[in-house]
Design an enzyme around this catalytic site. Structure first.
Site, PDB file in Angstrom:
ATOM      1  N   GLU A 430       0.850  -1.195   0.000  1.00 59.62           N
ATOM      2  CA  GLU A 430       0.000   0.000   0.000  1.00 59.62           C
ATOM      3  C   GLU A 430       0.888   1.247   0.000  1.00 59.62           C
ATOM      4  O   GLU A 430       1.740   1.416   0.865  1.00 59.62           O
ATOM      5  CB  GLU A 430      -0.865  -0.031   1.271  1.00 59.62           C
ATOM      6  CG  GLU A 430      -1.551   1.276   1.581  1.00 59.62           C
ATOM      7  CD  GLU A 430      -2.234   1.258   2.960  1.00 59.62           C
ATOM      8  OE1 GLU A 430      -2.100   0.248   3.694  1.00 59.62           O
ATOM      9  OE2 GLU A 430      -2.892   2.256   3.277  1.00 59.62           O
ATOM     10  N   ASP A 503      -0.891  -0.972   5.836  1.00 53.12           N
ATOM     11  CA  ASP A 503      -0.751  -0.367   7.160  1.00 53.12           C
ATOM     12  C   ASP A 503      -1.669  -1.067   8.154  1.00 53.12           C
ATOM     13  O   ASP A 503      -2.719  -1.577   7.792  1.00 53.12           O
ATOM     14  CB  ASP A 503      -1.142   1.127   7.112  1.00 53.12           C
ATOM     15  CG  ASP A 503      -0.139   1.938   6.321  1.00 53.12           C
ATOM     16  OD1 ASP A 503       0.974   1.426   6.094  1.00 53.12           O
ATOM     17  OD2 ASP A 503      -0.474   3.071   5.926  1.00 53.12           O
ATOM     18  N   ASP A 505      -3.951  -0.133  10.028  1.00 58.68           N
ATOM     19  CA  ASP A 505      -5.042   0.757  10.430  1.00 58.68           C
ATOM     20  C   ASP A 505      -6.292   0.444   9.603  1.00 58.68           C
ATOM     21  O   ASP A 505      -6.293  -0.517   8.825  1.00 58.68           O
ATOM     22  CB  ASP A 505      -4.633   2.228  10.282  1.00 58.68           C
ATOM     23  CG  ASP A 505      -4.291   2.582   8.834  1.00 58.68           C
ATOM     24  OD1 ASP A 505      -4.592   1.766   7.937  1.00 58.68           O
ATOM     25  OD2 ASP A 505      -3.723   3.661   8.609  1.00 58.68           O
ATOM     26  N   ASP A 507      -7.792   1.932   7.048  1.00 58.42           N
ATOM     27  CA  ASP A 507      -7.630   1.985   5.596  1.00 58.42           C
ATOM     28  C   ASP A 507      -6.851   0.778   5.082  1.00 58.42           C
ATOM     29  O   ASP A 507      -7.200   0.188   4.069  1.00 58.42           O
ATOM     30  CB  ASP A 507      -6.911   3.272   5.185  1.00 58.42           C
ATOM     31  CG  ASP A 507      -7.899   4.410   4.988  1.00 58.42           C
ATOM     32  OD1 ASP A 507      -9.094   4.108   4.746  1.00 58.42           O
ATOM     33  OD2 ASP A 507      -7.485   5.577   5.093  1.00 58.42           O
TER      34      ASP A 507
END
Ligand code: 0RA
Length: 638
Positions: A430, A503, A505, A507
């Site tokens: 990403e 990541d 998180d 997203d």
């Protein structure tokens, strides 16, 4: 608890009898991973299911205990406890300490355990560090305890039973798997629940209970409707086109039972069983069903003049779009043939003909008597046929431009040097900056990097032409190398590990979810064959004196800090992969020596389909419900 006593000679013989199981557990239960572990539970449940199929038990209680052990109790006749004439010990002990002892007592027509998995309670006993059995018979309660398959004493009676249910007769088996035999001894409650639910659907009229003492939840399963209810349950998040169609008939000692219900999605959900055990890889019963379904729908379409100019017939793929079906055959145990050791695929050639005949006749009659349902199904599958022709044209156009030929690998891909697929890894990363770090940090011999810009298309309900029109997915497909749709060639797969690195998180999880959806729906081969992984980047970097530590969870962070209580430290929370430099990314997340990868596994296709439909589908209400139900287990970091 029983005290260990001296073994007599026959007991020692029996002990030797189970040694091969502990030497080569994989030979008996398939594998020693989570799947093999789960097999222990189904084996014990199926012994009780056999008792229910014989008409002797009507209740089965399963408990997942707090200490990770499992117990199964039934209200059947109880395993016989009298002296076994040859072994000179109780028949109960023989059952638990001799390979394949079960079959010697009785010859039931449709036996689940002996016929399919066939390993018996003794294998579970051999692979348990502790097993207790209790038998209620003749107004007495008998018990025996074992460790690693070795009895701790003779079968004796007790008036302080451990088994919770008070039926006058029955069998109770409580075991804890031996941690030295398995990669993990943690049972998955969802998998246990699913196998109980499947069995409850198939054996109408038997009450099943599943208590998870860890979460303190008890669920009851009892279905009058059998596989009709199972089909309805599978379609619960979908818009259905009609009520389930149910067909049942016995042909030459083979019971054939089929339930069919179309929904408005594009995917196919066919589950098949032989004598209560799921045949994950299908087989002749599924082939017979497919042939009959395709013929019956084509015959009906011709009969009512539904084909216009140019449309000649519907293919098997057309009639499988939006199809949910359960195929359930019961075959006398001794007649069952399987293709391989795994016993997941039925191989009896005659069964194909039986199922074909029963289903064709049943569907012909149903379409005749329910023309409105028949028309709705026909409209759906003819739409699929038109979409197929349109998608083929669109894909031909794409292919003509050479986009998917794989000749020109995309410029964004930093490929590895090796061409040996089994050692090659493809990281899907990403963001551009993380992509840069990954390119610099990797071992270029075998690690390729494909940076992805933001979110990819949600492909849950996308047709192939739209999927390959989406640039990032087209690039990904070319990089993977094995084609897509019906041109897939597994031999051309370029990497045996495809690793999603996002990541830690919200997203990042969303991007990972979209990528998993793409693979699950459009390149299922990758998921089914264990080629898809999630990278696990650390959450914290802790510097203590001159040493650096990485923590992958809050618990790990606390443990590291606790282990160094009086040193000075600095703690840094990683928000994203982009914050790590190339060396750090290599050390923590990419170096095979110290990284952790999570393999994406689909152990239960129906459950996965449900999760994907709910999370990635069109309908908002079920998604909202799913998210509110699971919110507490989610890790939100916004
Ligand atoms: C052999 C013979 C009989 C019952 C069973 C085995 C039996 C095995 C299991 C395993 C789990 N639950 C079970 N319940 C029964 C028949 C005994 C009779 O005729 O009384």
């Amino acid at each position: 608890m029983a005290k260990p006593t001296n073994y007599d000679a026959s007991a020692i013989q029996v002990l030797e009898g189970l040694e091969p199981v502990r030497k080569r557990p994989g030979m008996y239960i398939g594998s020693t991973d989570q799947k093999g572990l789960q097999h222990l539970v189904t084996e014990i449940i199926d012994n009780s299911v056999d008792e229910a199929l014989a008409g002797a038990a009507s209740h089965i209680w399963v408990i997942l205990h707090k200490d990770g052990s499992v117990s199964v109790q039934d209200d059947g006749r109880g395993i016989p406890v009298d002296m076994h004439p040859k072994a000179k010990v109780s028949a109960l002990q023989v059952t638990l300490t001799t390979l394949h002892a079960g079959g010697k007592f009785d010859e039931k027509a449709y036996k689940v355990s002996g016929g399919l998995h066939g390993v018996g309670a003794s294998v579970v006993n051999a692979l348990s560090d502790h097993l207790r059995v209790e038998v209620r018979r003749d107004s007495k309660i008998y018990f025996q305890e074992h460790k690693r398959g070795v009895p701790e004493g003779k079968v004796a009676t007790t008036d302080k039973p451990e088994s919770p249910n008070l039926s006058k007769t029955g069998t109770y088996v409580h075991f804890h798997p031996d941690p030295t035999m398995f990669t993990s001894v943690e049972f998955d409650p969802q998998t246990i629940e699913n196998s109980i639910r499947n069995r409850a659907y198939l054996i109408a009229g038997v009450h099943f209970y599943f208590t998870n003492e860890i979460s303190d939840i008890t669920k009851q399963y009892y279905f009058e409707g059998g596989i009709k209810s199972l089909v309805a349950h599978t379609n619960r998040d979908k818009k259905v086109l009609h009520d389930p169609i149910y067909i049942k008939k016995t042909a030459d000692h083979t019971d054939v039972e089929v339930a069919v219900q179309y929904n408005d999605s594009f995917s196919e959900m066919v589950t098949s069983f032989v004598n209560v055990v799921e045949t994950v890889d299908g087989g002749t019963h599924v082939t017979g069903f497919r042939i009959a379904l395709t013929r019956a729908i084509n015959d009906y379409a011709k009969k009512i003049g539904a084909f216009k100019n140019g449309e000649e017939s519907l293919t098997g793929d057309d009639v499988r779009e939006g199809l949910t079906a359960v195929i359930y055959v019961k075959i006398p145990t001794q007649a069952i043939q399987f293709e391989s050791q795994t016993k997941a695929k039925l191989n009896n050639p005659e069964v194909q003909g039986y199922v074909n005949a029963v289903v064709k006749e049943g569907l012909d009659t149903y379409f005749e008597e329910n023309p409105a349902d028949a028309r709705r199904i026909l409209e759906k599958v003819m739409l699929a046929a038109r979409a197929r022709l349109a998608a083929r044209a669109a894909k031909d156009a794409v292919l003509r431009k050479g986009a998917l030929e794989g000749m020109t690998l995309p410029g964004k891909l930093a490929d590895c040097q090796s061409r040996i697929a089994s050692e090659c890894e493809l990281y899907l990363v990403e963001g551009q900056s993380a992509g840069g770090s990954a390119k610099n940090g990797r071992d270029r011999k075998f690690q390729a990097i494909l940076p992805l810009r933001g979110k990819v298309l949600n492909t849950e309900r996308a047709q192939l032409d739209r999927v390959i029109a989406f640039e990032e997915l087209k690039i990904l497909t070319i990089a993977v190398g094995m084609g897509i749709g019906d041109t897939i060639n597994p031999e051309k797969l370029r990497y045996h590990r495809i690793i999603i690195m996002t990541d830690a998180d919200v997203d990042g999880s969303h991007i990972a979810c979209l990528l998993m959806t793409f693979f699950y729906r459009h390149l299922p081969y990758i998921v089914q064959n264990g080629h898809l992984y999630l990278a696990m980047p650390p959450l914290y970097k802790i510097d203590i004196a001159k040493q650096s530590f990485w923590a992958y969870s809050d618990e790990e962070r606390d443990a590291i800090l606790k282990a160094h209580p009086d040193s000075k430290f600095t703690i840094q929370r990683y928000k994203g992969l982009g914050e790590m430099n190339a060396t750090e990314l290599w050390d923590t997340t990419m170096n095979p020596e110290n990284r952790t990868l999570k393999k994406v596994e689909i152990s239960d296709a129906a459950h996965a389909d449900h999760v994907f439909s709910t999370l990635m589908g069109d309908d908002v209400p079920p998604r909202k419900k799913f998210i509110t139900t699971h919110a507490r287990s989610a890790n939100l970091d916004i």
